[in-house]
Design an enzyme around this catalytic site. Structure first.
Site, short mmCIF file in Angstrom:
data_model
loop_
_atom_site.label_atom_id
_atom_site.label_comp_id
_atom_site.label_asym_id
_atom_site.label_seq_id
_atom_site.Cartn_x
_atom_site.Cartn_y
_atom_site.Cartn_z
N GLU A 143 47.66 34.09 -22.83
CA GLU A 143 46.94 33.51 -21.69
C GLU A 143 47.56 32.18 -21.26
OE1 GLU A 143 42.38 32.07 -20.59
OE2 GLU A 143 43.11 31.94 -22.66
N GLU A 246 33.71 33.30 -18.90
CA GLU A 246 33.99 32.24 -19.87
C GLU A 246 33.71 30.89 -19.23
OE1 GLU A 246 37.48 31.35 -23.14
OE2 GLU A 246 38.05 31.31 -21.02
#
Length: 273
Positions: A143, A246
């Protein structure tokens, strides 16, 4: 249709972590993700997951010594043994949770260490780990993370992550495309989604409001538009991943907690019921 997973490391903080599974299920989520479950016994958490009737669609591998500032081990020269142990632990927990995806953090480049050496270490470690994931039937994710929230983090841009995945060329290594981080570093989210989802290299999406990382109905990003873009592109190319919520809820326990801020997702959860 977009499918949403509650991130239990950030959401439902008004509950103890093991109690967050039931809270997410009560609100209509069918899936969850979380960062580091290693402080709890895996079988006990697996029971909470199963009792809530939820899927675990993403978790993180151990990041090293978080309190000492480590943010992953994969790109740290000299830490290969610790990295391999972290992958072994992650695969063990993922097996208990039937979790298909594991986020492997690159790490903060050590001061005075050449970036090229960190990148070489990163690729070598990821290649090894992808082979372990293949044997275990899991997929690893990398990521890009923005430099404001995590200064010095090695991987920051989508193009770099996709180039690494292409170079390693394993079906068990994909990109975790967090639109919060991507907006801060690069922007142009609609174009990037249209270009990158059809490549087959994006294994998971994440969202949060920008700039404050609260619910995605606040801030500068028009997520309602992006959900429609994801829906359209997915229908065209067959992308069937999850979108992890998130974010840090803006409401505390005394003012309604996570549940109060879920108006943005309720229409989508109802469509999937």
């Amino acid at each position: 249709m977009p499918r949403f997973a509650a991130n239990l490391s950030m959401m439902y903080a008004e509950h103890a972590f093991p109690d967050r599974f039931a809270a997410a299920a009560r609100d209509g989520f069918q899936a969850v993700e979380f960062m580091f479950p290693y402080d709890w016994q895996k079988d006990a958490l697996a029971t909470r997951l199963q009792d809530a009737g939820l899927l675990n669609v993403l978790m993180n591998a151990p990041p090293g010594d978080w309190l000492a500032g480590e943010r992953g081990l994969a790109a740290l020269p000299g830490r290969q043994d610790a990295f391999r142990s972290s992958i072994d632990a992650a695969l063990s927990y993922a097996d208990a949770f039937a979790c298909p995806r594991i986020h492997v953090m690159a790490g903060v480049a050590p001061e005075g260490v050449d970036r090229a050496l960190c990148l070489d270490t990163y690729k070598e470690n990821l290649s090894w780990a992808a082979d372990q994931a293949r044997t275990a039937g899991r997929t690893l994710l990398i990521e890009p993370i923005n430099t404001r929230d995590m200064p010095g983090y090695l991987l920051n841009r989508q193009a770099d992550a996709h180039a690494i995945v292409s170079d390693i060329d394993s079906p068990h290594l994909r990109v975790q495309m967090d639109l919060y981080h991507c907006q801060i570093m690069e922007g142009d989210l609609t174009t990037k989604l249209r270009a990158l989802l059809p490549t087959g290299r994006v294994g998971h999406l994440q969202i949060a409001g920008v700039p404050d990382r609260h619910e995605p109905d606040q801030g500068e990003v028009n997520y309602a538009h992006l959900f429609d873009v994801i829906d359209t592109v997915s229908a065209q190319c067959g992308w069937d991943g999850w979108i992890g919520a998130e974010y840090r809820p803006r409401y505390g326990a005394e003012t309604g907690g996570t549940t109060r801020g879920l108006g943005w997702v309720q229409p989508w959860l109802k469509r999937g019921s």
